[in-house]
Motif scaffolding. Structure first.
Motif, PDB file in Angstrom:
ATOM      1  N   PHE A 169       0.835  -1.200   0.000  1.00  0.00           N
ATOM      2  CA  PHE A 169       0.000   0.000   0.000  1.00  0.00           C
ATOM      3  C   PHE A 169       0.873   1.255   0.000  1.00  0.00           C
ATOM      4  CE2 PHE A 169      -3.133   2.880   2.247  1.00  0.00           C
ATOM      5  CZ  PHE A 169      -4.006   2.969   1.176  1.00  0.00           C
ATOM      6  N   GLY A 170       1.993   1.187   0.726  1.00  0.00           N
ATOM      7  CA  GLY A 170       2.914   2.319   0.742  1.00  0.00           C
ATOM      8  C   GLY A 170       3.544   2.541  -0.626  1.00  0.00           C
ATOM      9  N   ALA A 171       3.984   1.460  -1.270  1.00  0.00           N
ATOM     10  CA  ALA A 171       4.599   1.586  -2.598  1.00  0.00           C
ATOM     11  C   ALA A 171       3.582   2.046  -3.636  1.00  0.00           C
ATOM     12  CB  ALA A 171       5.207   0.250  -3.013  1.00  0.00           C
ATOM     13  N   ASP A 172       2.300   1.719  -3.418  1.00  0.00           N
ATOM     14  CA  ASP A 172       1.241   2.147  -4.343  1.00  0.00           C
ATOM     15  C   ASP A 172       1.061   3.666  -4.371  1.00  0.00           C
ATOM     16  OD1 ASP A 172       0.695  -0.437  -5.054  1.00  0.00           O
ATOM     17  OD2 ASP A 172      -1.044  -0.662  -3.734  1.00  0.00           O
ATOM     18  N   GLN A 173       1.622   4.360  -3.394  1.00  0.00           N
ATOM     19  CA  GLN A 173       1.466   5.811  -3.341  1.00  0.00           C
ATOM     20  C   GLN A 173       2.379   6.532  -4.333  1.00  0.00           C
ATOM     21  OE1 GLN A 173      -1.138   6.719  -1.387  1.00  0.00           O
ATOM     22  NE2 GLN A 173      -1.173   4.497  -1.038  1.00  0.00           N
ATOM     23  N   PHE A 174       3.219   5.757  -5.044  1.00  0.00           N
ATOM     24  CA  PHE A 174       4.121   6.330  -6.045  1.00  0.00           C
ATOM     25  C   PHE A 174       3.772   5.781  -7.422  1.00  0.00           C
ATOM     26  CE2 PHE A 174       6.327   6.151  -1.989  1.00  0.00           C
ATOM     27  CZ  PHE A 174       6.816   7.440  -1.857  1.00  0.00           C
ATOM     28  N   ASP A 175       3.653   6.666  -8.383  1.00  0.00           N
ATOM     29  CA  ASP A 175       3.299   6.282  -9.749  1.00  0.00           C
ATOM     30  C   ASP A 175       4.573   5.943 -10.523  1.00  0.00           C
ATOM     31  OD1 ASP A 175       2.226   5.904 -12.219  1.00  0.00           O
ATOM     32  OD2 ASP A 175       1.690   8.006 -12.562  1.00  0.00           O
ATOM     33  N   GLU A 176       4.743   4.667 -10.871  1.00  0.00           N
ATOM     34  CA  GLU A 176       5.960   4.230 -11.548  1.00  0.00           C
ATOM     35  C   GLU A 176       6.048   4.753 -12.983  1.00  0.00           C
ATOM     36  OE1 GLU A 176       4.198  -0.180 -12.770  1.00  0.00           O
ATOM     37  OE2 GLU A 176       5.577   0.059 -11.100  1.00  0.00           O
ATOM     38  N   LYS A 177       4.946   5.307 -13.529  1.00  0.00           N
ATOM     39  CA  LYS A 177       4.961   5.840 -14.888  1.00  0.00           C
ATOM     40  C   LYS A 177       5.457   7.285 -14.936  1.00  0.00           C
ATOM     41  CE  LYS A 177       1.116   2.861 -16.289  1.00  0.00           C
ATOM     42  NZ  LYS A 177      -0.292   2.811 -16.759  1.00  0.00           N
ATOM     43  N   GLU A 178       5.562   7.910 -13.782  1.00  0.00           N
ATOM     44  CA  GLU A 178       6.057   9.273 -13.709  1.00  0.00           C
ATOM     45  C   GLU A 178       7.517   9.212 -13.236  1.00  0.00           C
ATOM     46  OE1 GLU A 178       7.067  13.139 -12.818  1.00  0.00           O
ATOM     47  OE2 GLU A 178       6.898  11.686 -11.184  1.00  0.00           O
ATOM     48  N   PRO A 179       8.469   9.768 -13.999  1.00  0.00           N
ATOM     49  CA  PRO A 179       9.900   9.571 -13.731  1.00  0.00           C
ATOM     50  C   PRO A 179      10.337   9.877 -12.305  1.00  0.00           C
ATOM     51  CG  PRO A 179       9.601  10.631 -15.858  1.00  0.00           C
ATOM     52  CD  PRO A 179       8.246  10.573 -15.224  1.00  0.00           C
ATOM     53  N   GLU A 180       9.929  11.025 -11.767  1.00  0.00           N
ATOM     54  CA  GLU A 180      10.375  11.392 -10.431  1.00  0.00           C
ATOM     55  C   GLU A 180       9.784  10.465  -9.372  1.00  0.00           C
ATOM     56  OE1 GLU A 180      12.693  13.494  -9.428  1.00  0.00           O
ATOM     57  OE2 GLU A 180      13.120  13.740 -11.564  1.00  0.00           O
ATOM     58  N   GLU A 181       8.505  10.112  -9.523  1.00  0.00           N
ATOM     59  CA  GLU A 181       7.874   9.217  -8.563  1.00  0.00           C
ATOM     60  C   GLU A 181       8.437   7.803  -8.682  1.00  0.00           C
ATOM     61  OE1 GLU A 181       3.742   9.191  -7.802  1.00  0.00           O
ATOM     62  OE2 GLU A 181       3.452  11.332  -8.213  1.00  0.00           O
ATOM     63  N   CYS A 182       8.875   7.441  -9.876  1.00  0.00           N
ATOM     64  CA  CYS A 182       9.493   6.129 -10.074  1.00  0.00           C
ATOM     65  C   CYS A 182      10.794   6.037  -9.270  1.00  0.00           C
ATOM     66  CB  CYS A 182       9.770   5.890 -11.555  1.00  0.00           C
ATOM     67  SG  CYS A 182      10.468   4.265 -11.922  1.00  0.00           S
ATOM     68  N   LYS A 183      11.607   7.114  -9.301  1.00  0.00           N
ATOM     69  CA  LYS A 183      12.830   7.135  -8.494  1.00  0.00           C
ATOM     70  C   LYS A 183      12.499   7.111  -7.006  1.00  0.00           C
ATOM     71  CE  LYS A 183      15.827   9.619 -11.755  1.00  0.00           C
ATOM     72  NZ  LYS A 183      16.628  10.856 -11.979  1.00  0.00           N
ATOM     73  N   SER A 184      11.451   7.830  -6.636  1.00  0.00           N
ATOM     74  CA  SER A 184      11.046   7.859  -5.231  1.00  0.00           C
ATOM     75  C   SER A 184      10.592   6.485  -4.753  1.00  0.00           C
ATOM     76  CB  SER A 184       9.910   8.874  -5.024  1.00  0.00           C
ATOM     77  OG  SER A 184      10.349  10.189  -5.287  1.00  0.00           O
ATOM     78  N   LYS A 185       9.953   5.738  -5.650  1.00  0.00           N
ATOM     79  CA  LYS A 185       9.500   4.404  -5.271  1.00  0.00           C
ATOM     80  C   LYS A 185      10.691   3.504  -4.955  1.00  0.00           C
ATOM     81  CE  LYS A 185       5.944   2.179  -6.980  1.00  0.00           C
ATOM     82  NZ  LYS A 185       5.003   1.424  -7.854  1.00  0.00           N
TER      83      LYS A 185
END
Length: 557
Positions: A169-185
């Motif tokens: 659920f925590g990892a779901d809070q980051f969108d892997e299709k968006e570059p910056e959020e992918c790095k954050s994940k």
């Protein structure tokens, strides 16, 4: 509260602001600026810190409680600890199935947290029952034993629903299709483990002291209060969360099961029929389709599966060799809260003339090394490695896991050498038959093996979490994390089985068992050398299968 629904039907102008595949707490498309990210992850990490505080408040010192107030032998207590830990690590498979198929991750976390509070409350009650056990020959009241083990496995059941869902659920809070959020994940898995180990560190220094020196009831009661607070914190973040939505009417479980069933039903079909079916599905990734060719038969017939369903089934099956070869790492991992703790209890532990460190507190060096090393890994090693490899994670997930397995092998070699020195010291001072006398050898000799365990966890444990989350279908990510946890469940059962078999085999000839209650007559060093050999074989097997692994996404493993 609605947390599942139809696909996003918003207009095009808002498309870039909306997170595809997610809704907010009102069941409307999740807006990137007002949902998810580190803000939401903060609430979720908070509940995980409290849960780990509670869990390790039980598990880290459990062998001391079993050999003390419950009066069990060292071998029996170690086997019971491993059996409970194994059950705790396997039950997430059930919790993940319930979450991904029925309740969803959010509701499953709420239910599991409530069950956690109940189990911890009963555990506190059992510790309040008077017991005069100070040695292993006593028999505590039956009601105390029944209540204790009932509460213990209730906590295991609660952890089974909590553990896989919270991290997913925590990892779901980051969108892997968006570059910056992918790095954050990718960083999320590092900092998740950092915060989790910080909670564990507090547990090992505070709760273990309370349990050993003040009261077991208080030592179990404080985690109960912590879980109540964690539940409140988790609910407070509801308005900020992103909830994944299901895009197909059938669950991922049903789709994958359909592939396996269709492949079995079509077992006798000819190779030409399979080739025709493959051609009709326009297999773009032909090299990937060559793995597990027998599943391609599921494409044949009017009730055959789709190409996407076939790839989903193969992605799960591809995990099996990695899962199997990591079991030895899990067996090694199971030793720190059991025999390492018992070793420490025999050694010189004085910090001041009036204060002795609790032997279970030595496990804090695992957490401390993790807390220190993760920022170095995330902020120094990854950027340096990224500049050479051009991969988002610096090194691949499989390389990270392999490094951790190698470090665990070194830890067992060091553990064996230290135990050999401890036994020699006991013999030199004539303490072989005097287990009640402290061996004049500092407990700090054990620190290097704990530190290596911690650094090994930064590589292998976090790598396994990210790997099993990343390589399963998106709807099965709770199950992916449950599969990662099941490695340690099966590993604990294997450790328990090995201890029982070795204990019986080595005590037949009238000699002391490798796991004798008097550790000065035991031979834990032999057991550690055996585990080091198994670890080396496991590492070699892992490297073979990791080299042949085909990733769900290119350049990620």
């Amino acid at each position: 509260m609605a947390i599942s629904g139809a696909d996003n039907e918003s207009g095009a102008p808002l498309l870039s602001k909306i997170v595809d595949g997610s809704v907010d707490y009102r069941n409307e498309p999740a807006v990137r600026s007002s949902s998810g990210g580190w803000r939401s992850a903060g609430f979720i990490i908070g509940v995980e810190v409290a849960e780990r505080f509670a869990y390790y408040g039980i598990s880290s010192n459990l062998i001391t409680y079993l050999t003390g107030p419950l009066g069990q032998s060292t071998a029996a207590a170690a086997a019971n600890v491993n059996a409970w830990y194994g059950t705790s690590s396997l039950l997430p498979l059930l919790g993940a199935f319930v979450a991904d198929s029925f309740l969803g991750r959010f509701r499953t976390i709420l239910a599991a947290s409530a069950l956690y509070v109940l189990g911890l409350g009963l555990l506190t009650l059992s510790a309040m029952i008077p017991s005069d056990c100070k040695v292993t020959s006593c028999s505590p009241p039956s009601f105390q034993v029944i209540t204790f083990f009932g509460a213990l496995y209730l906590v295991a059941l609660a952890q089974g629903g909590h553990k896989p869902c919270v991290q997913a659920f925590g990892a779901d809070q980051f969108d892997e299709k968006e570059p910056e959020e992918c790095k954050s994940k990718s960083s999320f898995f590092n900092w998740w483990y950092f915060c989790m180990c910080f909670g564990t560190l507090v547990t090992l220094w505070i709760l273990n002291y309370i349990q050993d020196n003040l009261s077991w009831a208080l030592g179990f009661g404080i985690p109960c209060v912590a879980m109540v607070l964690a539940l409140v914190i988790f609910v407070l973040g509801t308005r900020t969360y992103r909830f994944s939505i299901r895009r197909e009417s059938r669950s991922a479980f049903a789709r994958i099961w359909n592939v396996y069933v269709a492949a079995v039903k079509n077992w006798s079909v000819s190779a030409s029929d399979v080739a025709d079916a493959e051609e009709s599905h326009v297999l773009i990734s032909h090299s990937r389709s060559q793995q597990f060719n027998f599943l391609n038969k599921a494409l044949v017939g009017t009730n055959g599966c789709s190409l996407d369903e076939l790839e989903e089934a193969k992605s799960v099956l591809r995990l099996a060799p990695i899962w199997l070869t990591c079991l030895v790492y899990a067996v090694v991992f199971a030793q720190s809260p059991t025999f390492f703790t018992k070793q420490g209890a025999t050694m010189e532990r004085s910090i001041t003339p009036s204060y002795k460190i609790s032997p279970a507190t030595l496990q804090s060096f695992i957490s401390l090394s993790i807390v220190i090393f993760i920022p170095v890994y995330d902020r120094v090693l990854i950027p340096v490695a990224r500049s050479f490899t051009h991969k988002p994670g610096g090194i691949t997930m499989l390389q990270r896991i392999g490094t951790g397995i190698f470090l665990s092998f070194l830890a067992m070699v060091i553990a064996a050498l230290v135990e050999m020195k401890r036994l020699k010291t006991a013999a030199d001072y004539g303490l072989i038959d005097s287990p009640e006398v402290t061996v004049p050898m500092s407990v700090w000799w054990l620190v290097p093996q704990y530190v290596l365990f911690g650094i090994s966890d930064v590589f292998a444990m976090v790598g396994l979490q990210e790997f099993f989350y990343d390589q399963v279908p998106s709807e099965l990510r709770s199950v992916g994390l449950a599969l990662y946890l099941s490695i340690f469940g099966i590993g604990s059962f294997l450790s328990s089985f090995m201890i029982s078999v070795i204990d019986k085999a080595t005590s037949r000839s009238g000699q002391a068992s490798w796991f004798a209650n008097n550790l000065n007559q035991a031979h834990l060093d032999y057991f550690y050398w055996l585990l080091a050999c198994f670890s080396f074989i496991g590492l070699a097997s892992y490297l073979y299968f990791a080299k042949a692994y085909v990733s769900k996404r290119l350049n990620t493993v």
